[in-house]
Motif scaffolding. Structure first.
Motif, PDB file in Angstrom:
ATOM      1  N   MET A   1      36.983  -0.561  -7.651  1.00 52.81           N
ATOM      2  CA  MET A   1      36.761  -0.847  -8.813  1.00 52.81           C
ATOM      3  C   MET A   1      35.645  -0.055  -9.698  1.00 52.81           C
ATOM      4  SD  MET A   1      35.562  -4.891 -10.167  1.00 52.81           S
ATOM      5  CE  MET A   1      35.502  -5.172 -11.131  1.00 52.81           C
ATOM      6  N   ASN A   2      35.323   0.027 -11.066  1.00 46.36           N
ATOM      7  CA  ASN A   2      34.163   0.507 -11.332  1.00 46.36           C
ATOM      8  C   ASN A   2      33.127  -0.051 -12.574  1.00 46.36           C
ATOM      9  OD1 ASN A   2      34.698   3.029  -9.512  1.00 46.36           O
ATOM     10  ND2 ASN A   2      35.428   4.608 -11.232  1.00 46.36           N
ATOM     11  N   ASP A   3      31.983  -0.190 -12.180  1.00 45.69           N
ATOM     12  CA  ASP A   3      30.948  -1.364 -12.764  1.00 45.69           C
ATOM     13  C   ASP A   3      31.497  -0.121 -14.235  1.00 45.69           C
ATOM     14  OD1 ASP A   3      29.761   1.045 -12.617  1.00 45.69           O
ATOM     15  OD2 ASP A   3      27.891   0.499 -12.322  1.00 45.69           O
ATOM     16  N   HIS A   4      30.780  -0.866 -15.631  1.00 42.67           N
ATOM     17  CA  HIS A   4      31.025  -0.612 -16.890  1.00 42.67           C
ATOM     18  C   HIS A   4      30.229   1.113 -17.235  1.00 42.67           C
ATOM     19  CE1 HIS A   4      26.905  -1.918 -17.300  1.00 42.67           C
ATOM     20  NE2 HIS A   4      26.476  -1.377 -18.007  1.00 42.67           N
ATOM     21  N   GLU A   5      29.377   1.693 -16.208  1.00 42.98           N
ATOM     22  CA  GLU A   5      28.419   3.138 -15.934  1.00 42.98           C
ATOM     23  C   GLU A   5      29.211   3.948 -15.857  1.00 42.98           C
ATOM     24  OE1 GLU A   5      24.995   2.870 -15.570  1.00 42.98           O
ATOM     25  OE2 GLU A   5      23.584   1.650 -16.844  1.00 42.98           O
ATOM     26  N   GLY A   6      30.961   3.353 -14.847  1.00 44.56           N
ATOM     27  CA  GLY A   6      31.713   4.640 -14.002  1.00 44.56           C
ATOM     28  C   GLY A   6      31.243   4.855 -12.687  1.00 44.56           C
ATOM     29  N   ARG A   7      29.855   3.902 -12.298  1.00 44.47           N
ATOM     30  CA  ARG A   7      29.950   4.235 -10.973  1.00 44.47           C
ATOM     31  C   ARG A   7      30.773   2.580  -9.735  1.00 44.47           C
ATOM     32  NH1 ARG A   7      23.622   3.104 -11.202  1.00 44.47           N
ATOM     33  NH2 ARG A   7      24.554   1.058 -12.783  1.00 44.47           N
ATOM     34  N   PRO A   8      31.078   3.541  -8.674  1.00 44.18           N
ATOM     35  CA  PRO A   8      31.577   1.989  -7.725  1.00 44.18           C
ATOM     36  C   PRO A   8      30.886   0.849  -7.816  1.00 44.18           C
ATOM     37  CG  PRO A   8      32.109   4.348  -6.979  1.00 44.18           C
ATOM     38  CD  PRO A   8      30.392   5.319  -8.063  1.00 44.18           C
ATOM     39  N   ALA A   9      31.215  -0.188  -7.912  1.00 40.71           N
ATOM     40  CA  ALA A   9      30.879  -1.077  -7.340  1.00 40.71           C
ATOM     41  C   ALA A   9      29.749  -0.959  -6.520  1.00 40.71           C
ATOM     42  CB  ALA A   9      31.636  -2.287  -7.694  1.00 40.71           C
ATOM     43  N   GLY A  10      30.232  -0.391  -5.179  1.00 35.75           N
ATOM     44  CA  GLY A  10      29.616  -0.280  -3.844  1.00 35.75           C
ATOM     45  C   GLY A  10      28.064   0.074  -4.299  1.00 35.75           C
ATOM     46  N   LEU A  11      28.418   1.603  -4.774  1.00 41.65           N
ATOM     47  CA  LEU A  11      27.259   2.239  -5.453  1.00 41.65           C
ATOM     48  C   LEU A  11      25.970   1.460  -5.801  1.00 41.65           C
ATOM     49  CD1 LEU A  11      25.678   4.633  -5.236  1.00 41.65           C
ATOM     50  CD2 LEU A  11      27.148   5.752  -6.925  1.00 41.65           C
ATOM     51  N   GLU A  13      25.528  -2.213  -6.101  1.00 43.11           N
ATOM     52  CA  GLU A  13      25.261  -2.957  -5.109  1.00 43.11           C
ATOM     53  C   GLU A  13      24.271  -2.245  -4.090  1.00 43.11           C
ATOM     54  OE1 GLU A  13      23.836  -6.451  -4.027  1.00 43.11           O
ATOM     55  OE2 GLU A  13      24.831  -6.247  -5.877  1.00 43.11           O
ATOM     56  N   ARG A  14      23.875  -1.050  -3.212  1.00 40.46           N
ATOM     57  CA  ARG A  14      23.527  -0.292  -2.851  1.00 40.46           C
ATOM     58  C   ARG A  14      22.051   0.294  -3.836  1.00 40.46           C
ATOM     59  NH1 ARG A  14      27.990   2.140  -0.576  1.00 40.46           N
ATOM     60  NH2 ARG A  14      27.524   4.363  -1.822  1.00 40.46           N
ATOM     61  N   THR A  15      22.139   0.223  -4.649  1.00 39.36           N
ATOM     62  CA  THR A  15      21.368   0.487  -5.769  1.00 39.36           C
ATOM     63  C   THR A  15      20.149  -0.660  -5.988  1.00 39.36           C
ATOM     64  OG1 THR A  15      22.785   2.291  -6.526  1.00 39.36           O
ATOM     65  CG2 THR A  15      20.356   1.931  -7.324  1.00 39.36           C
ATOM     66  N   ARG A  16      21.078  -1.472  -6.125  1.00 42.72           N
ATOM     67  CA  ARG A  16      20.375  -2.771  -5.838  1.00 42.72           C
ATOM     68  C   ARG A  16      19.385  -3.472  -5.248  1.00 42.72           C
ATOM     69  NH1 ARG A  16      19.975  -7.482  -9.863  1.00 42.72           N
ATOM     70  NH2 ARG A  16      19.410  -8.662  -8.818  1.00 42.72           N
ATOM     71  N   ARG A  17      20.223  -2.918  -4.096  1.00 40.78           N
ATOM     72  CA  ARG A  17      19.590  -3.771  -2.841  1.00 40.78           C
ATOM     73  C   ARG A  17      18.273  -2.754  -2.571  1.00 40.78           C
ATOM     74  NH1 ARG A  17      24.143  -5.221   1.632  1.00 40.78           N
ATOM     75  NH2 ARG A  17      25.253  -6.897   0.390  1.00 40.78           N
ATOM     76  N   ALA A  18      18.365  -1.445  -2.399  1.00 41.92           N
ATOM     77  CA  ALA A  18      17.405  -0.108  -2.595  1.00 41.92           C
ATOM     78  C   ALA A  18      15.837  -0.912  -3.227  1.00 41.92           C
ATOM     79  CB  ALA A  18      18.283   1.001  -2.875  1.00 41.92           C
TER      80      ALA A  18
END
Length: 200
Positions: A1-11, A13-18
């Motif tokens: 599943m991708n977000d509205h910007e085309g990035r994988p949701a997992g990425l 979430e990892r970016t948010r945590r960073a």
């Protein structure tokens, strides 16, 4: 599943945590350098290079920045307790789990002493910390109830809740003694003395 910007949701979430980790690390450095009360959200945002509005998307208050990892610490404590041998007495299991949590903290003893001193000196942080500790109690009671016997019995639940609350209060008393002594009191011994006083 991708977000509205085309990035994988997992990425995402990892970016948010960073970003969250960077905010916490920067804020804690400022708090220790300048003091909790003297540091503003604007200063934290400016130090990181983001807008105040962006910062508020991650943390609503300074207290949230300091205590945000308390929920994660509660899960670490819960896992450590559940990993203890099934036949281990409740007090021993709680002591071992609390020791595991303390050893897992990502701070040097010197920094942890400063952070804990900051927590104890700020009324707003102390109030929020008590809130978080109640969440810890709720996480730990089921395991202690099982150790006491019939975990579905209301009186067992009551005894388990009292035991956990006492253990956390003893941990808090030991930590306060450690802070007051500027780190010279042995925290494990202080905890054991507090427990002995409660059980005596």
């Amino acid at each position: 599943m991708n977000d509205h910007e085309g990035r994988p949701a997992g990425l995402r979430e990892r970016t948010r945590r960073a970003v969250q980790a960077e905010i916490v690390a920067t804020a804690m450095r400022l708090f220790l350098e300048r003091g909790f009360e003297a540091t503003t959200m604007e200063q934290i945002a400016g130090e990181i290079g983001i807008s105040r509005r962006s910062l508020f998307r991650y943390f609503g208050t300074k207290e949230d920045i300091v205590l945000g990892d308390h929920a994660e610490s509660g899960r670490v404590l819960q896992a450590a307790l559940e990993a203890r041998p099934a036949g281990e007495p409740p007090w021993d299991a709680l002591r071992a789990a609390l020791k595991t949590l303390f050893e897992s903290l990502p701070y040097s003893p010197e920094d942890f002493l400063k952070i804990t001193g900051m927590l104890h000196a700020s009324p707003s942080l102390r109030a929020r910390q008590l809130e978080k500790r109640q969440q810890w109690t709720e996480l730990l009671v089921p395991d202690i109830a099982r150790r006491l016997g019939t975990d579905s019995d209301p009186m067992t639940q009551l005894r388990a809740g009292a035991l956990v609350a006492c253990a956390l209060a003893c941990s808090e008393a030991a930590t306060e003694a450690w802070v007051r002594s500027n780190g010279t009191v042995d925290m494990e011994r202080a905890f054991d003395e507090a427990v002995a006083a409660v059980r005596g």
